[in-house]
Structure formats: C-alpha cells, structure tokens
Design a protein around this motif. Structure first.
Motif, PDB file in Angstrom:
ATOM      1  N   GLY A  44       8.838 -27.214  14.674  1.00 22.87           N
ATOM      2  CA  GLY A  44       9.953 -26.776  13.838  1.00 22.87           C
ATOM      3  C   GLY A  44      10.019 -27.429  12.486  1.00 22.87           C
ATOM      4  N   ILE A  45       8.873 -27.907  11.967  1.00 26.93           N
ATOM      5  CA  ILE A  45       8.888 -28.517  10.637  1.00 26.93           C
ATOM      6  C   ILE A  45       8.648 -27.443   9.586  1.00 26.93           C
ATOM      7  CG2 ILE A  45       8.060 -30.697  11.595  1.00 26.93           C
ATOM      8  CD1 ILE A  45       5.398 -30.184  10.169  1.00 26.93           C
ATOM      9  N   PRO A  46       9.105 -27.657   8.346  1.00 30.33           N
ATOM     10  CA  PRO A  46       8.929 -26.668   7.287  1.00 30.33           C
ATOM     11  C   PRO A  46       7.453 -26.430   6.955  1.00 30.33           C
ATOM     12  CG  PRO A  46      10.587 -28.311   6.677  1.00 30.33           C
ATOM     13  CD  PRO A  46       9.902 -28.821   7.906  1.00 30.33           C
ATOM     14  N   GLN A  47       7.185 -25.299   6.299  1.00 29.96           N
ATOM     15  CA  GLN A  47       5.816 -24.978   5.882  1.00 29.96           C
ATOM     16  C   GLN A  47       5.297 -25.948   4.840  1.00 29.96           C
ATOM     17  OE1 GLN A  47       3.591 -22.581   6.744  1.00 29.96           O
ATOM     18  NE2 GLN A  47       4.860 -21.614   8.329  1.00 29.96           N
ATOM     19  N   SER A  48       6.158 -26.325   3.909  1.00 35.23           N
ATOM     20  CA  SER A  48       5.738 -27.154   2.783  1.00 35.23           C
ATOM     21  C   SER A  48       5.290 -28.538   3.241  1.00 35.23           C
ATOM     22  CB  SER A  48       6.891 -27.286   1.781  1.00 35.23           C
ATOM     23  OG  SER A  48       6.550 -28.145   0.722  1.00 35.23           O
ATOM     24  N   GLY A  49       4.114 -28.945   2.791  1.00 32.71           N
ATOM     25  CA  GLY A  49       3.641 -30.301   3.045  1.00 32.71           C
ATOM     26  C   GLY A  49       2.816 -30.484   4.294  1.00 32.71           C
ATOM     27  N   ARG A  50       2.560 -29.400   5.020  1.00 35.55           N
ATOM     28  CA  ARG A  50       1.827 -29.563   6.277  1.00 35.55           C
ATOM     29  C   ARG A  50       0.411 -30.099   6.086  1.00 35.55           C
ATOM     30  NH1 ARG A  50       3.505 -24.330  10.061  1.00 35.55           N
ATOM     31  NH2 ARG A  50       5.750 -24.810  10.156  1.00 35.55           N
ATOM     32  N   GLU A  51      -0.094 -29.975   4.864  1.00 32.77           N
ATOM     33  CA  GLU A  51      -1.422 -30.536   4.582  1.00 32.77           C
ATOM     34  C   GLU A  51      -1.433 -32.050   4.721  1.00 32.77           C
ATOM     35  OE1 GLU A  51       0.862 -30.448   0.732  1.00 32.77           O
ATOM     36  OE2 GLU A  51       0.533 -29.037   2.386  1.00 32.77           O
ATOM     37  N   ASN A  52      -0.251 -32.681   4.813  1.00 34.34           N
ATOM     38  CA  ASN A  52      -0.170 -34.137   4.989  1.00 34.34           C
ATOM     39  C   ASN A  52      -0.426 -34.577   6.421  1.00 34.34           C
ATOM     40  OD1 ASN A  52       0.566 -34.720   2.270  1.00 34.34           O
ATOM     41  ND2 ASN A  52       2.691 -34.144   2.713  1.00 34.34           N
ATOM     42  N   LEU A  53      -0.335 -33.654   7.374  1.00 34.24           N
ATOM     43  CA  LEU A  53      -0.427 -34.054   8.778  1.00 34.24           C
ATOM     44  C   LEU A  53      -1.789 -34.653   9.128  1.00 34.24           C
ATOM     45  CD1 LEU A  53       1.464 -31.087  10.465  1.00 34.24           C
ATOM     46  CD2 LEU A  53       2.167 -33.497  10.475  1.00 34.24           C
ATOM     47  N   LEU A  54      -2.873 -34.020   8.697  1.00 37.89           N
ATOM     48  CA  LEU A  54      -4.195 -34.518   9.062  1.00 37.89           C
ATOM     49  C   LEU A  54      -4.508 -35.873   8.424  1.00 37.89           C
ATOM     50  CD1 LEU A  54      -6.364 -31.263   9.195  1.00 37.89           C
ATOM     51  CD2 LEU A  54      -5.553 -32.656  11.096  1.00 37.89           C
ATOM     52  N   PRO A  55      -4.271 -36.088   7.121  1.00 40.76           N
ATOM     53  CA  PRO A  55      -4.546 -37.419   6.581  1.00 40.76           C
ATOM     54  C   PRO A  55      -3.640 -38.499   7.174  1.00 40.76           C
ATOM     55  CG  PRO A  55      -3.631 -35.985   4.876  1.00 40.76           C
ATOM     56  CD  PRO A  55      -3.983 -35.121   6.043  1.00 40.76           C
ATOM     57  N   TYR A  56      -2.388 -38.138   7.514  1.00 36.45           N
ATOM     58  CA  TYR A  56      -1.511 -39.123   8.148  1.00 36.45           C
ATOM     59  C   TYR A  56      -2.056 -39.508   9.529  1.00 36.45           C
ATOM     60  CZ  TYR A  56       2.494 -41.255  10.454  1.00 36.45           C
ATOM     61  OH  TYR A  56       3.310 -42.125  11.146  1.00 36.45           O
ATOM     62  N   GLY A  57      -2.410 -38.509  10.327  1.00 36.08           N
ATOM     63  CA  GLY A  57      -2.960 -38.796  11.642  1.00 36.08           C
ATOM     64  C   GLY A  57      -4.273 -39.556  11.567  1.00 36.08           C
ATOM     65  N   ASP A  58      -5.116 -39.191  10.596  1.00 38.64           N
ATOM     66  CA  ASP A  58      -6.391 -39.884  10.421  1.00 38.64           C
ATOM     67  C   ASP A  58      -6.167 -41.372  10.176  1.00 38.64           C
ATOM     68  OD1 ASP A  58      -9.334 -39.686  10.113  1.00 38.64           O
ATOM     69  OD2 ASP A  58      -8.929 -40.267   8.040  1.00 38.64           O
ATOM     70  N   HIS A  59      -5.191 -41.694   9.309  1.00 38.37           N
ATOM     71  CA  HIS A  59      -4.918 -43.106   9.046  1.00 38.37           C
ATOM     72  C   HIS A  59      -4.312 -43.790  10.264  1.00 38.37           C
ATOM     73  CE1 HIS A  59      -4.155 -46.729   6.750  1.00 38.37           C
ATOM     74  NE2 HIS A  59      -2.943 -46.762   7.294  1.00 38.37           N
ATOM     75  N   ALA A  60      -3.413 -43.111  10.962  1.00 40.98           N
ATOM     76  CA  ALA A  60      -2.780 -43.721  12.136  1.00 40.98           C
ATOM     77  C   ALA A  60      -3.830 -44.107  13.173  1.00 40.98           C
ATOM     78  CB  ALA A  60      -1.758 -42.764  12.736  1.00 40.98           C
ATOM     79  N   PHE A  61      -4.813 -43.236  13.406  1.00 46.56           N
ATOM     80  CA  PHE A  61      -5.849 -43.551  14.390  1.00 46.56           C
ATOM     81  C   PHE A  61      -6.849 -44.572  13.838  1.00 46.56           C
ATOM     82  CE2 PHE A  61      -4.293 -39.663  16.417  1.00 46.56           C
ATOM     83  CZ  PHE A  61      -4.243 -40.080  17.740  1.00 46.56           C
ATOM     84  N   ASN A  62      -7.109 -44.560  12.533  1.00 53.64           N
ATOM     85  CA  ASN A  62      -7.929 -45.616  11.953  1.00 53.64           C
ATOM     86  C   ASN A  62      -7.277 -46.982  12.117  1.00 53.64           C
ATOM     87  OD1 ASN A  62     -10.410 -44.605  10.919  1.00 53.64           O
ATOM     88  ND2 ASN A  62      -9.353 -43.660   9.192  1.00 53.64           N
ATOM     89  N   ALA A  63      -5.951 -47.014  11.991  1.00 52.77           N
ATOM     90  CA  ALA A  63      -5.218 -48.287  12.028  1.00 52.77           C
ATOM     91  C   ALA A  63      -5.253 -48.951  13.393  1.00 52.77           C
ATOM     92  CB  ALA A  63      -3.771 -48.069  11.588  1.00 52.77           C
TER      93      ALA A  63
END
Length: 403
Positions: free
Chosen positions: A159-178
C-alpha cells in the motif's frame, strides 16, 4: 551411572574472507572447504565461528535460546555496537519481544490475503510477460522480469505510493550489505543511507499508506492492541526491507536454473503445478540469502567444540543447502526432488514470515512464462551483483522460442 561430556577439542581454523569479491563471485569452493573442515570452523579474519553443514546450521536456526538474534543477525554485535538503524522487531528480536509482531505479520501475510491477491497477480504476470515478449525473444531476465514483477505487485500489496519505489532496491541492497563487515560494498551505499532510510520510514506511516493492504492491516493490528503504535511502522519497514531484494534474486535464481537446465523447463511445461517446487528448489540450489549470524548466549557446545558466550556464529545457509550429507546430488537443480527441508528461508521462529508471498510471486510469473515460452536458454555472459549477504544477479541475458 553418570556420564560426562567429552572435552572440547581444538576448532579447525580458516583465514578465508567470505565477503571478498572472489568468494562472492563463486562461493561454492569455500562452502566445500568449510563443510569438510568440520562441524565448526573458526574464521580468524573476523573472529567468528562458522557452521556450514546442514545439521549444525538447522540446529542453530531453531535454537533461539542458545543462538540469539537480538544481538544482531550480522557481524555487528549489538551488545557492544550501536546498530545503524533501529533493529528489526522480527528478524533482530527474540521472545518475548519477537512474538507479538510475528503473530501480526503471520496473520497479515496469511492464506486469506494470498488467496485475495492470486488472481490479480496472475493477471499482472501475464501482462508483463506479454509486454516483454512483444519487444522480442532476447532480453535480460533480471531487468525485464525478476526485478520488474516484484516492484509491480508487492508495493501495491503493502500500500505504498507509486512515487519513489525505485528506492526500494538500493535500500534493501544496503541493508543486506550492512550485515557483513564495513567493506567497500557498505561504503558504496553509505552516501545514500540517510536519504533512503528517511524515504522508507516515511512510507511506513499510517497517513502515507493506502487504506487497504498489508500496511493498513498492520496499523489496524496496533489499533486492536496486538502490537503498539511504535511497533507498527517497524513492522511495515520489515516488509519493505526483506520483501523485495530477496524475491528479486529468488526469481532470478529460478529463471537462471531453467535457462541452464532445459530438461527441467520442459518438465515444468508438462506439469505447471511444479512452479512452486521449482522456486523452492532454486532457493535451495542458489540460496539468495547466503548467510546469517547469531550470537552465543552462553558457552554453546556444537559437536566437540565449545563456542564461547558472546561470540558471533556465522551460519552458511547456502552451504547447508548443498550439503551432500543431507541432499543427494546437491549441485543439481532437479524438480523431482523434495526441497522442502532447505534452510534458504531460515528455520524455526525466525523463519521468513513472507516466504509464501515470495512463492506466490515466483509461481505466478514462472507459470505465465511457461504458457508462452517453449524454450529458454542463456544468450550471453551472466553478471553477478555482489552483496555481503545475498547471492544476487545483475544480468541474465536469455533467448526464448515461443509456441
């Protein structure tokens, strides 16, 4: 008659760096080396104890009392180090704090919700496959399918808005790198941490989320008192952190498996009901989540080795999933296998709460592809995406023939 435990023996050691680019490109030789060295291996580079055999990894995963998650499921030890973000209330918590949030997520992501999503996701999968094939029979399976489909359907379900969804993959990538050491992969993501974290945290607020969806259901649970209002946004964040990258790379794994095992693709086409088995077998075979850490709550004996209290334990899920002690012909992707015992989603109380959502995403996409595509094969060099925790793909060029 009384018996005494055998004395602890000297633990085998290795100076291998599981987070080096060489190993991330091809971890299989290291997995074999660690499995054969013994049930426990001390990794001197990081002063952690490693488990790479199936039985030991499984036992550690289910023993949350002896192998705690609350001190962090990465290399960082939350007993002594401050985490880079508030810890996950599901992944990085143990009972009793872990219990209520997990019950809520299990209900929100349960069978009723998945039945409600099935038809719309299947229609979305058909539409995406049609779009891709209309552009030609040669395409990148990661960019065109695996990285596209989850970002079409899962954020809508949350249920998140359409705008900004391109941020999900880089955020997850960093979270798993961390979860790994502070190496170049972590440094690469560091400049955007504040920006990405702020965006993700904003999506977790009640007034941003759609009135229906997983996010709204979590907030409704807080209204009922099942979790606190402070826990609700953290529960939504758990979905956005762990529910995208892992599914992208799981779908990439099953598409790569079929592109390199044409006889298994034909088997699926003859019996489309094997789609979910195929996904689980691909998760066993490729293990998109390669590793997780635990921390010993006391002096813990594993076989003849005692792991001291407070020490980090690195569980190689991927090595366990190819342990010949557990699996026959473990390096083979085989749809006749029952892969249900794999540890690719973890095991025990911390087993991935969203695994059935991932299965539904993968199965609907693979089924839609199988209806249209007679053959699928690699069409050029593949490229890995290196991550400290994930076995990930950057590019899988394929060529297909149509019915």
């Amino acid at each position: 008659m009384t018996t005494t435990a055998p004395p602890a023996r000297t633990v085998p050691t290795s100076d291998v760096d599981p987070f080096s680019h060489e190993v991330l490109e091809d971890p299989l030789p290291m997995h074999t080396e660690l499995r054969e060295a013994g049930p426990v291996v001390h990794l001197t580079r990081y002063d952690v104890h490693a488990l790479a055999r199936y039985d030991e990894v499984y036992a550690a995963l289910v023993d949350w009392q002896g192998f705690q998650s609350a001190a962090g499921v990465g290399l960082s030890n939350f007993r002594y180090e401050k985490p880079w973000r508030p810890p996950s209330i599901v992944l990085e918590a143990d009972p009793p704090k872990h219990d209520a949030p997990r019950r809520v997520l299990q209900k929100v992501l349960g069978p009723r919700a998945l039945r409600r999503l099935h038809d719309s996701w299947a229609a979305d999968a058909d539409a995406l496959v049609d779009e891709v094939l209309s552009r030609g029979t040669a395409f990148d399976a990661v960019a065109s399918l695996a990285a596209t489909f989850p970002l079409r359907v899962f954020p809508d379900a949350v249920g998140i808005p359409q705008s900004g969804r391109e941020n999900l993959l880089p955020y997850g990538d960093h979270a798993f790198n961390a979860f790994g050491p502070a190496n170049d992969l972590v440094e690469k993501g560091a400049p955007r941490v504040a920006e990405l974290s702020a965006w993700v945290n904003a999506q977790c607020q009640r007034d941003v989320l759609a009135p229906t969806g997983f996010g709204a259901d979590i907030w409704a649970a807080s209204d009922r008192g099942d979790i606190t209002p402070e826990q609700a946004p953290l529960a939504v964040r758990s979905l956005l952190t762990a529910g995208v990258d892992t599914t992208v790379h799981g779908i990439s794994a099953v598409l790569y498996a079929f592109a390199t095992n044409p006889e298994q693709w034909q088997r699926l086409r003859r019996d489309p009901a094997l789609a979910r088995v195929a996904f689980d077998e691909a998760v066993r075979w490729e293990s998109p989540v390669q590793t997780f850490f635990r921390t010993a709550t006391t002096d813990v004996r594993v076989g003849d080795v005692v792991i001291p209290e407070g020490h980090k334990i690195l569980m190689f899920l991927a090595a366990a999933n190819r342990d010949p002690r557990r699996w026959e012909n473990p390096d083979v992707f085989d749809l006749s296998r029952d892969p249900s015992g794999h540890v690719g989603f973890g095991m025990g109380i911390h087993q991935c709460v969203g695994q059935h959502v991932a299965r539904l995403e993968a199965a609907t996409l693979v089924t839609a592809l199988a209806r249209r595509v007679a053959t699928i094969e690699l069409d050029g060099p593949t490229v890995r995406h290196h991550n400290n925790t994930l076995r990930a793909w950057e590019s899988i060029p394929v060529r297909v023939t149509l019915d």
